[in-house]
Design a protein around this motif. Structure first.
Motif: not given
Length: 338
Positions: A155-165
């Motif tokens: 969950t944390l990795v996907n949320l971080l990835g969304t922001v960075m994306m």
């Protein structure tokens, strides 16, 4: 397990996970920049905590989370070839190796400083360095990670990835102007999932989409090495009694799990004989569906109250890792003149 037992135990949760995945795909039509994978896990968390928290769903969602994610990793190998490396060049390969190494060390060090367990720190390191949830799914059983820990880190990795994306196209434009290679390296060398890479690169140009995807594929090819090394680290430095037991039980087994072996076999075959385009496209599509369904299941199995209770610490962890990844990538791109 007979068909009746399957229908009673696994089918409800499996169908629920697939339903959330289908709904996420539909929503992603209107929110393409967010991506179906991120939508699936967020929607799963929402629905799982409000409507679908009965034990009847648990076995099926666990099956979806574990088995489908493993199958997606195997199928991922049919889209990767060793010849891909040549298109990036020596500087690109060095960039990826340094970027991954520094990301792993930084994520692990920050995780330990913030009092996260060794298993959570390793999954955070691998997920951000390699390929998000697929890497975490491959790493988790090799280091004895608990289902709860795996779900939280994914969950944390996907949320971080969304922001960075959403932010990396702006960062790339500010630092690298019109350089396609530099922007591609930034996006393909840092973002967690293939979907996030493609979505982010699409905000720049079609040329960046192609090159960023190649950088991302190169990272995926190092998944086997990361899983193997992390397994050895867990054997030598495990920090829970459960991990001790799991590692001890694995000592006589082959060092790599079946799905990593499957990934290698598919990658080698694709490199030597080159699978037909139709086959590669089909397996890529199936792999994508497996991964999104698994992400939906992970979301459905997360207890949001417990996760939010750890909120500030998790947010600090993700922010720190994402910031370091971006700074290191920019520095290496300039240093290596990509």
């Amino acid at each position: 397990m007979n068909m009746r037992q399957f229908n009673q135990t696994l089918l409800p949760g499996l169908l629920l996970s697939l339903g959330v995945a289908c709904l996420s795909k539909i929503i992603a039509i209107w929110l393409p920049s967010l991506g179906a994978g991120t939508i699936a896990i967020l929607l799963g968390i929402l629905l799982g905590n409000i409507f679908f928290n009965h034990p009847i769903w648990q076995k099926g969602t666990k099956f979806s989370e574990k088995t489908l994610l493993e199958l997606s990793i195997v199928l991922l190998g049919t889209t990767v070839t060793f010849q891909t490396i040549a298109q990036i060049g020596g500087s690109g390969v060095i960039f990826i190796m340094l970027q991954m190494t520094i990301t792993i060390l930084a994520a692990y060090f920050i995780g330990k400083k913030l009092k996260f367990s060794q298993t959570m720190s390793l999954m955070m390191a691998g997920g951000n360095a390699v390929c998000g949830s697929s890497a975490i799914g491959a790493i988790a059983p090799e280091i004895g990670a608990k289902d709860k820990e795996k779900g939280q880190i994914i969950t944390l990795v996907n949320l971080l990835g969304t922001v960075m994306m959403l932010t990396l196209p702006l960062v790339g434009g500010a630092f690298f102007s019109e350089s396609v290679m530099a922007k591609s390296a930034l996006i393909g060398g840092t973002l967690q999932s293939v979907g996030q890479v493609i979505a982010s690169a699409n905000m720049v140009s079609p040329d960046v989409v192609e090159m960023a995807t190649l950088f991302k594929i190169l990272r995926i090819m190092f998944l086997v090495v990361v899983v193997f090394v992390f397994g050895k680290v867990a054997q030598q430095n495990n920090d829970t009694a459960e991990t001790n037991t799991q590692v001890a039980n694995k000592k006589k087994k082959f060092p790599l799990p079946w799905y990593i072996i499957g990934f290698i076999v598919c990658c080698v075959l694709n490199s030597v004989i080159h699978f037909p385009t139709l086959l590669s496209q089909t397996t890529h599509s199936i792999s994508g569906w497996f991964e999104i369904t698994a992400l939906a299941a992970i979301g459905l199995r997360i207890n949001a109250r417990k996760f939010l209770k750890e909120g500030p610490r998790f947010l600090a962890y993700a922010s720190s890792v994402g910031l370091i990844q971006t700074i290191v990538a920019i520095s290496l791109i300039k240093l290596l003149s990509l």
